[in-house]
Design an enzyme around this catalytic site. Structure first.
Site, short mmCIF file in Angstrom:
data_model
loop_
_atom_site.label_atom_id
_atom_site.label_comp_id
_atom_site.label_asym_id
_atom_site.label_seq_id
_atom_site.Cartn_x
_atom_site.Cartn_y
_atom_site.Cartn_z
N ARG A 52 12.03 -2.08 6.62
CA ARG A 52 11.72 -0.81 7.67
C ARG A 52 10.28 -0.36 7.60
O ARG A 52 9.66 -0.24 8.60
CB ARG A 52 12.68 0.41 7.55
CG ARG A 52 12.21 1.50 8.52
CD ARG A 52 13.37 2.43 8.77
NE ARG A 52 14.37 2.62 7.45
CZ ARG A 52 14.09 3.09 6.63
NH1 ARG A 52 12.84 3.72 6.25
NH2 ARG A 52 14.92 3.50 5.65
N TYR A 113 8.16 4.92 35.26
CA TYR A 113 9.36 4.11 34.91
C TYR A 113 10.33 4.97 34.72
O TYR A 113 10.59 5.96 34.16
CB TYR A 113 9.10 3.13 33.60
CG TYR A 113 10.24 2.16 33.24
CD1 TYR A 113 10.60 1.10 33.88
CD2 TYR A 113 11.19 2.82 32.04
CE1 TYR A 113 11.65 0.42 33.54
CE2 TYR A 113 12.04 1.89 31.73
CZ TYR A 113 12.48 0.74 32.39
OH TYR A 113 13.55 -0.01 31.97
N LYS A 213 8.05 -7.18 28.84
CA LYS A 213 7.46 -7.67 29.98
C LYS A 213 6.45 -8.47 29.82
O LYS A 213 6.81 -9.80 29.01
CB LYS A 213 7.08 -6.53 30.85
CG LYS A 213 8.09 -5.01 30.82
CD LYS A 213 9.48 -5.50 31.59
CE LYS A 213 10.43 -4.46 31.32
NZ LYS A 213 10.12 -3.16 31.34
C1 LIG Z 1 10.33 -1.80 31.31
C2 LIG Z 1 9.49 -0.68 30.99
C3 LIG Z 1 9.43 0.42 30.17
C4 LIG Z 1 10.72 0.29 28.99
O1 LIG Z 1 10.68 -0.73 28.06
P1 LIG Z 1 12.09 -1.19 27.42
O2 LIG Z 1 11.55 -2.33 26.64
O3 LIG Z 1 12.89 -1.96 28.52
O4 LIG Z 1 12.52 -0.31 26.80
C5 LIG Z 1 8.64 1.37 30.07
N1 LIG Z 1 7.50 1.33 31.09
C6 LIG Z 1 7.51 0.47 32.01
C7 LIG Z 1 6.36 0.64 32.74
C8 LIG Z 1 8.31 -0.61 32.03
O5 LIG Z 1 8.29 -1.63 32.82
#
Ligand SMILES: *Cc1c(COP(=O)(O)O)cnc(C)c1O
Length: 413
Positions: A52, A113, A213
């Site tokens: 961790r 988001y 992403k």
């Molecule tokens: C998807 C997303 C998040 C959150 O991320 P996760 O990996 O789904 O927890 C935060 N900000 C933006 C702009 C996103 O597209």
């Protein structure tokens, strides 16, 4: 030690913060799954005690993202050069908020988001007593009015989801630091990746990404990162990452590092393909309006060009309004074949979605209306398939949408 500090981003994504594994010479870091590490004598160890707190695979990824974002913290000052990886993007945001004391005031972009909004409003207000003001940061006078001397954090997201508003990071920083010198400026840069935009270079204190992403880019990891170039801030984030404990696993760290190797070539293709598609959509008879930062019709196109590397690369996300109503939008979304109807974004495969029904259904109807998330708004995540195939697919959608509303009426549906 790698020496990529002066190299271009296409070289950095492959080599930054990396070195062959010392025993075997392996060019990719081994996936070290061990939770603990042997000590020679009590307290006498290799620098690794417990996963961790310290893990070599995670460190390899963390050094990489730190350097891509332009943090120049040396490893001697911070073991992962100011980069920190978490089990999700929202976990990374959670850790950033832990930097604040209970009751702090936060100014946030209005169109953040949905999951960020939910954590702010439905968790942190209650558990941390944070006070949030949501403002449209494309209007600097609104930022000026919202920031107070005691404001602890400003949360920028740029471009936003799904309306692709672009915020001038340097301008916000200037206003914030003049009114509240200790206020942290954080930027969610998920939609751009460091290939297109590097917020630390524009004065942000912390940059955050959902690596789910573009950074990973293959739709097979959920993860998040924070990066800072400030040694004192890095020390505080390192403490919190370990103390709160939502760290990224060694396997996901490896997968993300593997995905990042192609980040520059992917983003360049996303930029080129989405630009072509956006320009074509803008001329299409079935399209009401297109929102894409790379188009000169975008309201913050000039800010976008100033703030973006890669010759103003507009990224892979396009939002457009189809002519007609929900019936046309639905017919379009059902007809496409190369674009997959799904939530999420940033992968090699093209995705399409309807925010009002899908990703933003949790946003109250009146707030959706205020933000312009209507029933005819369609969001594209343009992947790296052949642009011609993507265009042909969208044409298939438009053919299906033509007259969808009237035929439904004629059939008595
Ligand atoms: C998807 C997303 C998040 C959150 O991320 P996760 O990996 O789904 O927890 C935060 N900000 C933006 C702009 C996103 O597209």
């Amino acid at each position: 030690m790698d020496d990529t500090s002066k190299a271009g981003i296409g070289t950095k994504v492959i080599h930054a913060g990396q070195r062959p594994e010392p025993i075997t010479g392996a060019v990719m870091p081994p996936i070290v799954t061990s939770s603990t590490y042997a000590q020679r004598s009590p307290g006498e160890h290799t620098g690794f005690e417990y996963t961790r707190s310290h893990n070599p695979t995670r460190y390899a990824l963390e050094r990489m993202v730190a350097k891509l974002e332009g943090s120049d913290l040396p490893e001697e000052l911070d073991a992962s050069c100011g980069g920190f990886a978490f089990s999700s993007g929202l976990a990374a945001i959670g850790c950033a908020l832990e930097l604040l004391d209970a009751g702090s005031h936060v100014v946030s972009m209005d169109d953040v988001y949905g999951g960020t909004n939910r954590q702010f409003q439905r968790v942190r207000k209650r558990t941390q007593g944070l006070e949030f003001d949501f403002v449209d940061m494309t209007d600097m006078s609104k930022v000026e009015r919202a920031v107070r001397p005691e404001t602890g954090m400003v949360w920028i997201e740029t471009p936003t989801n799904p309306t692709l508003k672009v915020v001038d990071i340097a301008a916000v920083r200037e206003v914030v630091k003049s009114k509240a010198p200790n206020c942290l400026v954080c930027v969610d840069g998920t939609f751009t990746s460091p290939v297109n935009q590097r917020p630390l270079e524009h004065g942000a204190d912390i940059v955050m990404h959902s690596v789910t992403k573009y950074l990973n880019g293959h739709s097979d990891v959920v993860g998040g990162v924070l990066v800072t170039g400030d040694p004192e801030l890095a020390e505080r984030v390192r403490f919190l990452q370990n103390a709160v404990g939502s760290v990224m696993s060694p396997f996901d760290s490896y997968m993300t590092l593997r995905g990042i190797k192609t980040l520059a070539v992917r983003i360049r293709q996303h930029n080129a393909s989405a630009q072509e598609i956006a320009e074509r959509l803008e001329k299409h008879e079935m399209v009401e309006r297109v929102v894409y930062p790379g188009l000169s019709s975008h309201p913050q196109h000039a800010v976008h060009r100033k703030q973006t590397a890669e010759g103003g690369g507009g990224g892979g996300m396009i939002t457009f309004f189809i002519k007609g109503g929900l019936a046309e939008a639905r017919a379009f979304l059902e007809a496409v074949r190369v674009f997959t109807l799904a939530e999420s974004l940033g992968g090699v495969e093209s995705l399409i979605e309807h925010p009002a029904i899908m990703t933003h259904a949790s946003v109250p109807a009146e707030m959706r209306e205020e933000l312009g998330i209507s029933d005819t708004l369609i969001r594209l995540s343009v992947g790296v398939e052949e642009t011609a195939d993507l265009m042909a697919d969208l044409d298939r959608g438009f053919e299906a949408a033509k007259g969808a509303g009237t035929s439904a009426v004629a059939a008595g549906v």
